[in-house]
Design a protein around this motif. Structure first.
Motif, PDB file in Angstrom:
ATOM      1  N   VAL A 123       0.834  -1.202   0.000  1.00 57.28           N
ATOM      2  CA  VAL A 123       0.000   0.000   0.000  1.00 57.28           C
ATOM      3  C   VAL A 123       0.869   1.253   0.000  1.00 57.28           C
ATOM      4  O   VAL A 123       0.503   2.271  -0.604  1.00 57.28           O
ATOM      5  N   SER A 124       2.041   1.190   0.632  1.00 60.09           N
ATOM      6  CA  SER A 124       2.927   2.362   0.621  1.00 60.09           C
ATOM      7  C   SER A 124       3.372   2.683  -0.801  1.00 60.09           C
ATOM      8  O   SER A 124       3.521   3.863  -1.161  1.00 60.09           O
ATOM      9  N   LEU A 130       0.218   7.491  -6.127  1.00 60.91           N
ATOM     10  CA  LEU A 130      -0.875   8.470  -6.067  1.00 60.91           C
ATOM     11  C   LEU A 130      -0.361   9.842  -5.670  1.00 60.91           C
ATOM     12  O   LEU A 130      -0.873  10.860  -6.148  1.00 60.91           O
ATOM     13  N   HIS A 131       0.639   9.894  -4.807  1.00 57.80           N
ATOM     14  CA  HIS A 131       1.191  11.199  -4.436  1.00 57.80           C
ATOM     15  C   HIS A 131       1.782  11.898  -5.665  1.00 57.80           C
ATOM     16  O   HIS A 131       1.629  13.119  -5.824  1.00 57.80           O
ATOM     17  N   ALA A 132       2.442  11.137  -6.518  1.00 59.23           N
ATOM     18  CA  ALA A 132       2.974  11.729  -7.751  1.00 59.23           C
ATOM     19  C   ALA A 132       1.845  12.305  -8.595  1.00 59.23           C
ATOM     20  O   ALA A 132       1.982  13.375  -9.197  1.00 59.23           O
ATOM     21  N   MET A 279       1.211   9.215   4.463  1.00 56.81           N
ATOM     22  CA  MET A 279       0.746   7.866   4.784  1.00 56.81           C
ATOM     23  C   MET A 279       1.802   6.836   4.404  1.00 56.81           C
ATOM     24  O   MET A 279       2.059   5.885   5.158  1.00 56.81           O
ATOM     25  N   ALA A 280       2.442   7.017   3.248  1.00 56.77           N
ATOM     26  CA  ALA A 280       3.486   6.085   2.807  1.00 56.77           C
ATOM     27  C   ALA A 280       4.640   6.044   3.805  1.00 56.77           C
ATOM     28  O   ALA A 280       5.164   4.965   4.120  1.00 56.77           O
ATOM     29  N   ARG A 281       5.051   7.210   4.315  1.00 59.97           N
ATOM     30  CA  ARG A 281       6.158   7.244   5.276  1.00 59.97           C
ATOM     31  C   ARG A 281       5.834   6.448   6.533  1.00 59.97           C
ATOM     32  O   ARG A 281       6.672   5.684   7.038  1.00 59.97           O
ATOM     33  N   HIS A 282       4.636   6.632   7.048  1.00 58.65           N
ATOM     34  CA  HIS A 282       4.239   5.882   8.248  1.00 58.65           C
ATOM     35  C   HIS A 282       4.203   4.381   7.966  1.00 58.65           C
ATOM     36  O   HIS A 282       4.611   3.575   8.818  1.00 58.65           O
ATOM     37  N   LEU A 283       3.720   3.986   6.798  1.00 53.72           N
ATOM     38  CA  LEU A 283       3.668   2.565   6.449  1.00 53.72           C
ATOM     39  C   LEU A 283       5.071   1.983   6.295  1.00 53.72           C
ATOM     40  O   LEU A 283       5.336   0.853   6.726  1.00 53.72           O
TER      41      LEU A 283
END
Length: 524
Positions: A123-124, A130-132, A279-283
């Motif tokens: 998911v990260s 998606l952030h891009a 969210m990616a960083r936390h994952l």
């Protein structure tokens, strides 16, 4: 080769048909190069009968423009937007792998659980893709304002090499799209919508963060978070039901992952991660803490080999035949294990009544052929190119999402000066179906019912009733199109006696009243 299958699409030789949906059809093709080189591609073509309708052409071109701007390893790549005898063709990279939806079904079928750290890693990667997209800039250097609006397991793809790709930007929202969505409409798969998206409200990137939270929840638990018995119950779950932490539904999930999931699933956008990158960083921090030194990409590839060794061999043989120019024969099915149903998260029973703006609806072409994606980077799963809107029509046997399309933009001036139709349309949907619908004491039919009412600022009284259930009553002014969705609560007492003349007949002297214990809930 079937007579309906074209031999070529532009400079691409057609290998086989993959899927047909409400707006376009998908083909597996190959491109011939020098020295006998042949490369597989996926070609998406707008349906011929829609090719002359501007709103569909605009949507198709918008999708190509949007994806072609995004250059990121976790987003499917567009190779070109071409024309063939006036027909538009969207050419995308061919991906070898399976959708996250297929991954979850195969895991359920085989009894293989997906480790929380591995789910977090996958998911990260989707988050970074998606952030891009969210960070995309317009030609003038200002933010593009892109929102995917259809993040779901069907639109996230895992390759056999362990990569994750975001697919299908066909209904993405951006500030300079030629096609527009009217206020009050919503697009996407209902079970993966954010609360604001399901109400047709303005969206930003945090709506996609909510959908990523749903995918993460389902991937790590193997359970469907918001799947319920009806669209109305699904809406109620999205808006009202407390989200049970994943660790309370499935053993072995650390509480640290609970916090990430529940933050992404905050009902208020302000309570979520501000960006998909956050969210990616936390994952990623969670995944590394769980399994220090692990090579997540290799572990994803190993999981795909463990689950899909048969599919990988089948697709490898397909590609070998494409590259050497041998006959291909029947294509592998786009999605596998379609009969496998993931269990839903058990939710408390509720009784609800809600009102939604009613968006314009358009007839949708029947879906045929293969659905989902054989590494088809153009469509995915249940959407199959038909875009589901917020206007829901329930038959007495099943719920059906009516496909909507983007409408031309309207200005405030035009909206203010446009003449109003003499009638409004009120769609009444109920659980259970077959309820009597009365307006000012006159029986107008049984649900599901499209109810024409004279446009007015004077209030009318709507009553929905059925023997064995407590009635629902609402007083409102019929000054706009809307949808009333009601779930009646079972009653141990008999339905109160109400005079029910048919439309046009004599009216009773007094309007009926709802039971004192009837519950009416409105949107927050």
């Amino acid at each position: 080769m079937p007579p309906s299958l074209p031999a070529r699409l532009g400079r691409y030789e057609v290998v086989g048909h993959l899927a047909t949906g409400g707006m376009a059809e998908i083909f597996l093709c190959k491109l011939h190069g020098p020295s006998g080189f042949e490369r597989p591609v996926v070609v998406k073509r707008i349906l011929p009968y829609l090719a002359r309708q501007k709103q569909f052409v605009d949507m198709f071109v918008d999708e190509a423009r949007i994806i072609s701007r995004i250059r990121h390893p976790n987003v499917v790549q567009v190779q070109e937007l071409a024309q063939d005898d006036g027909e538009l063709l969207l050419v995308l990279e061919y991906l070898e792998g399976e959708s996250v939806a297929s991954l979850m079904r195969r895991a359920k079928l085989t009894g293989i659980s997906i480790a929380p750290a591995l789910a977090a890693h996958m998911v990260s990667l989707a988050c970074t893709g998606l952030h891009a997209a969210h960070e995309l800039l317009a030609d003038d250097g200002t933010p593009f304002g892109l929102v995917h609006r259809d993040v779901s397991p069907q639109n996230l793809f895992v390759t056999f090499a362990g990569e994750v790709k975001v697919l299908d930007f066909g209904i993405a929202k951006a500030k300079d799209r030629e096609s527009r969505t009217e206020a009050g409409q919503s697009k996407g798969k209902l079970e993966y919508m954010s609360p604001e998206q399901s109400k047709g409200e303005p969206l930003d990137r945090r709506s996609d963060v909510f959908a990523l939270g749903i995918v993460l929840y389902e991937l790590v638990t193997g359970k469907r978070l918001f799947r319920r018995g009806s669209p109305m119950a699904t809406l109620d779950a999205i808006h009202r039901e407390p989200v049970i932490p994943p660790s309370r539904t499935t053993e072995g999930i650390p509480p640290e992952l609970d916090r990430i999931v529940l933050t992404a699933l905050a009902r208020s956008p302000d309570g979520r991660f501000a960006t998909a990158a956050e969210m990616a960083r936390h994952l990623q921090i969670f995944a590394r803490a769980q399994e220090p030194g692990a090579l997540e990409g290799e572990r994803v590839a190993a999981l795909m080999q463990q689950l899909f060794s048969d599919r990988r061999a089948e697709k490898a043989e397909l590609l070998r035949r494409v590259r050497v120019g041998a006959p291909v024969g029947e294509l592998p099915e786009a999605e596998v294990d379609g009969t496998v149903e993931l269990p839903a998260v058990v939710a408390p029973a509720t009784e609800i009544a809600m009102t939604l703006p009613l968006a314009p609806t358009y007839a949708s072409a029947p879906v045929s052929g293969r659905s989902g994606s054989l590494a088809v980077a153009a469509i995915a799963g249940g959407a199959v190119l038909a875009v589901a809107g917020s206007a829901l029509y329930w038959s007495t046997h099943r719920a059906q999402q009516i496909a909507d399309v983007d409408a031309a933009p309207t200005t405030a001036t035009a909206a203010a000066t446009a003449p109003q139709p003499p009638e409004v349309r009120v769609v009444v949907d109920t659980d259970p179906p077959g309820c009597e619908v009365l307006v000012d004491g006159t029986l107008r039919g049984t649900s599901p019912l499209q109810l024409p009412l004279a446009r007015s600022t004077e209030a009318v009284r709507l009553v929905v009733q059925k023997a064995g259930f407590e009635p629902y009553a609402r007083t409102f002014a019929p000054n706009r199109d809307e949808q009333v969705m009601v779930r009646l609560r079972a009653s141990p007492t008999a339905l109160p006696s109400v005079a029910r003349p048919t439309a046009g007949g004599p009216r009773p002297s007094a309007a009926p009243t709802a039971s004192a214990t009837s519950t009416v809930r409105k949107w927050d």
